[in-house]
Design a protein around this motif. Structure first.
Motif, PDB file in Angstrom:
ATOM      1  N   THR A  54      45.482  38.250  26.728  1.00 30.08           N
ATOM      2  CA  THR A  54      44.183  37.581  26.744  1.00 30.08           C
ATOM      3  C   THR A  54      43.862  37.057  28.142  1.00 30.08           C
ATOM      4  O   THR A  54      42.763  37.271  28.660  1.00 30.08           O
ATOM      5  CB  THR A  54      44.165  36.420  25.724  1.00 30.08           C
ATOM      6  N   VAL A  55      44.838  36.372  28.765  1.00 34.29           N
ATOM      7  CA  VAL A  55      44.594  35.835  30.106  1.00 34.29           C
ATOM      8  C   VAL A  55      44.359  36.971  31.096  1.00 34.29           C
ATOM      9  O   VAL A  55      43.442  36.912  31.927  1.00 34.29           O
ATOM     10  CB  VAL A  55      45.758  34.921  30.566  1.00 34.29           C
ATOM     11  N   ALA A  56      45.156  38.046  30.993  1.00 31.03           N
ATOM     12  CA  ALA A  56      45.001  39.177  31.920  1.00 31.03           C
ATOM     13  C   ALA A  56      43.612  39.814  31.764  1.00 31.03           C
ATOM     14  O   ALA A  56      42.960  40.148  32.758  1.00 31.03           O
ATOM     15  CB  ALA A  56      46.104  40.206  31.680  1.00 31.03           C
ATOM     16  N   GLU A  57      43.158  39.973  30.527  1.00 29.76           N
ATOM     17  CA  GLU A  57      41.818  40.546  30.279  1.00 29.76           C
ATOM     18  C   GLU A  57      40.729  39.662  30.869  1.00 29.76           C
ATOM     19  O   GLU A  57      39.763  40.151  31.461  1.00 29.76           O
ATOM     20  CB  GLU A  57      41.560  40.690  28.769  1.00 29.76           C
ATOM     21  N   LEU A  58      40.874  38.344  30.680  1.00 31.95           N
ATOM     22  CA  LEU A  58      39.857  37.412  31.194  1.00 31.95           C
ATOM     23  C   LEU A  58      39.832  37.430  32.722  1.00 31.95           C
ATOM     24  O   LEU A  58      38.770  37.507  33.329  1.00 31.95           O
ATOM     25  CB  LEU A  58      40.125  35.992  30.666  1.00 31.95           C
ATOM     26  N   VAL A  59      41.030  37.372  33.330  1.00 32.93           N
ATOM     27  CA  VAL A  59      41.114  37.347  34.799  1.00 32.93           C
ATOM     28  C   VAL A  59      40.476  38.615  35.379  1.00 32.93           C
ATOM     29  O   VAL A  59      39.716  38.564  36.344  1.00 32.93           O
ATOM     30  CB  VAL A  59      42.583  37.197  35.257  1.00 32.93           C
ATOM     31  N   LEU A  95      32.592  40.107  30.763  1.00 30.66           N
ATOM     32  CA  LEU A  95      33.320  38.880  30.457  1.00 30.66           C
ATOM     33  C   LEU A  95      32.823  38.278  29.131  1.00 30.66           C
ATOM     34  O   LEU A  95      33.610  37.978  28.234  1.00 30.66           O
ATOM     35  CB  LEU A  95      33.124  37.863  31.596  1.00 30.66           C
ATOM     36  N   ILE A  96      31.498  38.128  29.024  1.00 33.78           N
ATOM     37  CA  ILE A  96      30.925  37.494  27.827  1.00 33.78           C
ATOM     38  C   ILE A  96      31.104  38.409  26.606  1.00 33.78           C
ATOM     39  O   ILE A  96      31.391  37.933  25.500  1.00 33.78           O
ATOM     40  CB  ILE A  96      29.436  37.141  28.067  1.00 33.78           C
ATOM     41  N   GLU A  97      30.976  39.726  26.812  1.00 31.88           N
ATOM     42  CA  GLU A  97      31.215  40.663  25.705  1.00 31.88           C
ATOM     43  C   GLU A  97      32.632  40.533  25.168  1.00 31.88           C
ATOM     44  O   GLU A  97      32.853  40.478  23.959  1.00 31.88           O
ATOM     45  CB  GLU A  97      31.006  42.112  26.188  1.00 31.88           C
ATOM     46  N   GLY A 107      36.739  39.306  37.695  1.00 31.78           N
ATOM     47  CA  GLY A 107      36.722  39.996  38.978  1.00 31.78           C
ATOM     48  C   GLY A 107      37.799  39.510  39.929  1.00 31.78           C
ATOM     49  O   GLY A 107      37.669  39.639  41.138  1.00 31.78           O
ATOM     50  N   LEU A 108      38.887  38.946  39.381  1.00 37.79           N
ATOM     51  CA  LEU A 108      39.952  38.423  40.233  1.00 37.79           C
ATOM     52  C   LEU A 108      41.211  39.265  40.077  1.00 37.79           C
ATOM     53  O   LEU A 108      41.434  39.891  39.035  1.00 37.79           O
ATOM     54  CB  LEU A 108      40.261  36.972  39.843  1.00 37.79           C
ATOM     55  N   GLU A 109      42.017  39.268  41.137  1.00 39.78           N
ATOM     56  CA  GLU A 109      43.303  39.952  41.057  1.00 39.78           C
ATOM     57  C   GLU A 109      44.396  38.915  41.022  1.00 39.78           C
ATOM     58  O   GLU A 109      44.473  38.047  41.878  1.00 39.78           O
ATOM     59  CB  GLU A 109      43.490  40.868  42.266  1.00 39.78           C
ATOM     60  N   ALA A 110      45.235  39.010  39.999  1.00 36.28           N
ATOM     61  CA  ALA A 110      46.302  38.019  39.877  1.00 36.28           C
ATOM     62  C   ALA A 110      47.430  38.593  39.026  1.00 36.28           C
ATOM     63  O   ALA A 110      47.221  39.504  38.234  1.00 36.28           O
ATOM     64  CB  ALA A 110      45.762  36.747  39.238  1.00 36.28           C
ATOM     65  N   GLN A 111      48.622  38.038  39.230  1.00 37.34           N
ATOM     66  CA  GLN A 111      49.749  38.384  38.366  1.00 37.34           C
ATOM     67  C   GLN A 111      49.806  37.338  37.247  1.00 37.34           C
ATOM     68  O   GLN A 111      49.737  36.146  37.507  1.00 37.34           O
ATOM     69  CB  GLN A 111      51.080  38.362  39.137  1.00 37.34           C
TER      70      GLN A 111
END
Lengths: 245, 75
Positions: A99-104, B4-6, A108-112
Motif C-alpha cells: 500500500t505504501v509503495a503504491e501510494l509513494v 493517486l485519487i483513483e 511521483g516520488l522514488e523511495a525504498q
C-alpha cells in the motif's frame, strides 16, 4: 467482575474522543475498549451537529479476546481490542508494504519502502507494524509539522484495514523523522517542566497533533513537580504544563 | 494526481466499479472530481471529512512541486 476504570469523553468525532481519552489516561488508543454512548448527529457531509459521547474502558491485560477476522469496521462500531499474542502475520506486512509503495509511486516520488512487525510495547499491548520510507528529498512527504506523513499513514491504515478486515497499527516513518521529533519533544517537555516549576507558572506549548501531545503527557506523567493538561479545540489543541502545589 | 485519487478511492470503497475520477487542469489549478456509489460516499469523505482532507493533503504533495493549487470535489 471487578469494576475497571472508565472515562466518558465528549468530542466532535469518535476518533477524536478516543485520542483525547487516551491522552488523558496516558494510554495508547489501542489499549482502550470503546463504547459509543451517543453517535451524535452527523449533520450534512459529516459536519456533526451534535457531538459524540463515548465511554472508554481500559482493556484488561492478558484476557483480551482476539479480534474476529470478520469483525466489521463500520463507523461507530466498537473498536476491537488488540490481541495479546505477538502478531507475526506476514500478510499484514505485505499489505502495508504494498500500500505504501503504491501510494509513494502515485505521488511521483522514488523511495525504498520496507515493512516489518515492531516489538510489542511493554507498556501497552499494542504491536506496531513499522513501515520505513527512505530516499532523497522526501521532506515534502513529511510536510509542515508532519501533516503529509500523518495523511499518508491515515490512508494506509484505512486501506490495510479494509483489505485485511481488521485494524493494524501501521506506523510510517520517513528518513527517521518520527524518532528525531520524539527526542525533540521529550527534551522540550523536560525543559518546560523545569520552567513551569521554577517560575511557578502554567506554561503553554504550541498546538500539536494528538500523537505529539501524547509524547509530552507520557514524558511528564511521573514528573513530581508538574501535571499536564490539553486545552483548546481541534488543530489548536495544545498541552499546558501546570506546576504542582 | 488522478492515479493517486483513483487508487485510494478504489481501495476504500465497496464498489470500485462505480469510482470515477476526472481531472481538470488549468495553469494555476489541478481540480479533481471524484464520484463513487452513493453507499460509498461516507468511506471517501469520512467523519468530519477526515478521509477527504487526507486525500487533499496528499494531492498537495504533488501540486506544490508543480507550483499549482489543487482541489478535490466529491460529487
Amino acid at each position: 467482575m471487578e469494576k475497571k476504570p472508565s472515562l466518558e469523553v465528549i468530542a466532535p468525532t469518535v476518533e477524536e474522543a478516543v485520542t483525547r481519552g487516551a491522552a488523558e489516561l496516558g494510554l495508547r488508543e489501542d489499549d482502550l475498549q470503546v463504547e459509543v454512548l451517543d453517535e451524535g448527529s452527523r449533520g450534512f457531509l459529516g459536519i456533526s451537529a451534535r457531538q459524540v459521547r463515548v465511554r472508554l474502558t481500559v482493556a484488561p491485560a492478558g484476557d483480551v479476546p482476539a479480534p474476529k477476522k470478520e469483525a466489521a469496521l463500520k463507523d461507530g462500531a466498537p473498536i476491537p481490542a488488540t490481541e495479546s499474542a505477538t502478531d507475526d502475520d506476514p500478510e499484514a506486512v505485505q499489505a502495508a508494504h504494498d500500500t505504501v509503495a503504491e501510494l509513494v509511486e502515485r505521488l511521483g516520488l522514488e523511495a525504498q519502502v520496507s515493512a516489518k512487525w515492531g516489538p510489542k510495547d511493554p507498556d501497552a499491548r499494542i504491536q506496531p507494524l513499522l513501515v520505513d520510507v527512505n530516499g532523497d528529498d522526501l521532506g515534502i512527504l513529511i510536510g509542515r509539522r508532519g501533516e503529509a506523513l500523518t495523511a499518508l499513514q491515515y490512508i494506509t491504515r484505512l486501506i490495510v484495514a479494509k483489505e485485511l478486515k481488521r485494524p493494524v497499527a501501521v506506523v510510517i516513518d520517513i528518513e527517521g523523522y518520527r524518532a528525531r521529533r520524539e527526542q525533540q519533544l521529550r527534551q522540550l517537555a523536560r525543559k518546560i517542566a523545569t520552567q513551569a516549576s521554577d517560575l511557578d507558572r502554567t506554561m503553554e506549548l504550541e498546538p500539536m497533533p494528538p500523537n505529539e501531545r501524547r509524547i509530552i503527557h507520557v514524558e511528564l506523567r511521573d514528573n513530581p513537580s508538574v501535571t499536564t493538561e490539553s486545552v483548546g479545540e481541534g488543530s489548536n489543541r495544545k498541552v499546558t504544563v501546570i506546576p504542582k502545589g | 494526481m488522478k492515479e493517486l485519487i483513483e487508487y485510494i478511492a478504489r481501495s476504500l470503497v465497496d464498489d470500485p466499479t462505480e469510482v470515477s475520477v476526472t481531472l481538470r487542469e488549468t495553469e494555476r489549478e489541478s481540480r479533481i472530481e471524484l464520484s463513487v456509489a452513493a453507499e460509498d460516499m461516507g468511506r471517501v469523505i469520512g467523519r468530519q471529512g477526515r478521509v477527504a482532507n487526507a486525500m487533499r493533503t496528499l494531492m498537495r504533495v504533488i501540486s506544490s512541486r508543480q507550483g499549482v493549487r489543487s482541489s478535490l470535489d466529491i460529487v
